[in-house]
Design a protein around this motif. Sequence first.
Motif, PDB file in Angstrom:
ATOM      1  N   SER A  26       0.811  -1.225   0.000  1.00 33.72           N
ATOM      2  CA  SER A  26       0.000   0.000   0.000  1.00 33.72           C
ATOM      3  C   SER A  26       0.839   1.267   0.000  1.00 33.72           C
ATOM      4  O   SER A  26       0.338   2.345  -0.341  1.00 33.72           O
ATOM      5  CB  SER A  26      -0.949   0.001   1.203  1.00 33.72           C
ATOM      6  N   ALA A  29       2.487   4.293  -4.290  1.00 32.77           N
ATOM      7  CA  ALA A  29       1.374   5.159  -4.687  1.00 32.77           C
ATOM      8  C   ALA A  29       1.514   5.750  -6.080  1.00 32.77           C
ATOM      9  O   ALA A  29       0.542   6.262  -6.623  1.00 32.77           O
ATOM     10  CB  ALA A  29       1.212   6.281  -3.672  1.00 32.77           C
ATOM     11  N   ALA A  71      -3.446   4.610  -7.805  1.00 35.89           N
ATOM     12  CA  ALA A  71      -4.624   4.199  -7.028  1.00 35.89           C
ATOM     13  C   ALA A  71      -5.753   3.802  -7.978  1.00 35.89           C
ATOM     14  O   ALA A  71      -6.116   4.559  -8.874  1.00 35.89           O
ATOM     15  CB  ALA A  71      -5.073   5.341  -6.117  1.00 35.89           C
TER      16      ALA A  71
END
Length: 85
Positions: A26, A29, A71
């Motif tokens: 995560s 990005a 994303a």
Amino acid sequence: MAIEMLYFAWVRERMGRAAETVTPPSTVATVAQLVDWLAARDADSGTALADRARLRAAVDQAFVAMDAPIAGAREVALFPPVTGG
């Protein structure tokens, strides 16, 4: 988030594959961070992706800068600069 990676031209040859599905952490990005993460996985990927100035990218089939966010991306393509003739 799973992303379908596509590699073209000499990037494909150096990566040793045309495509793969990856699930980056995560903290990844942007396209540049994705390339860094891919390059850190193994020596072959590191060598293939070493010259970031010679890489271009597309996210979901739209050309983007390396600082573009990933994303929600389903597909990221890496390829050398395109020249016309």
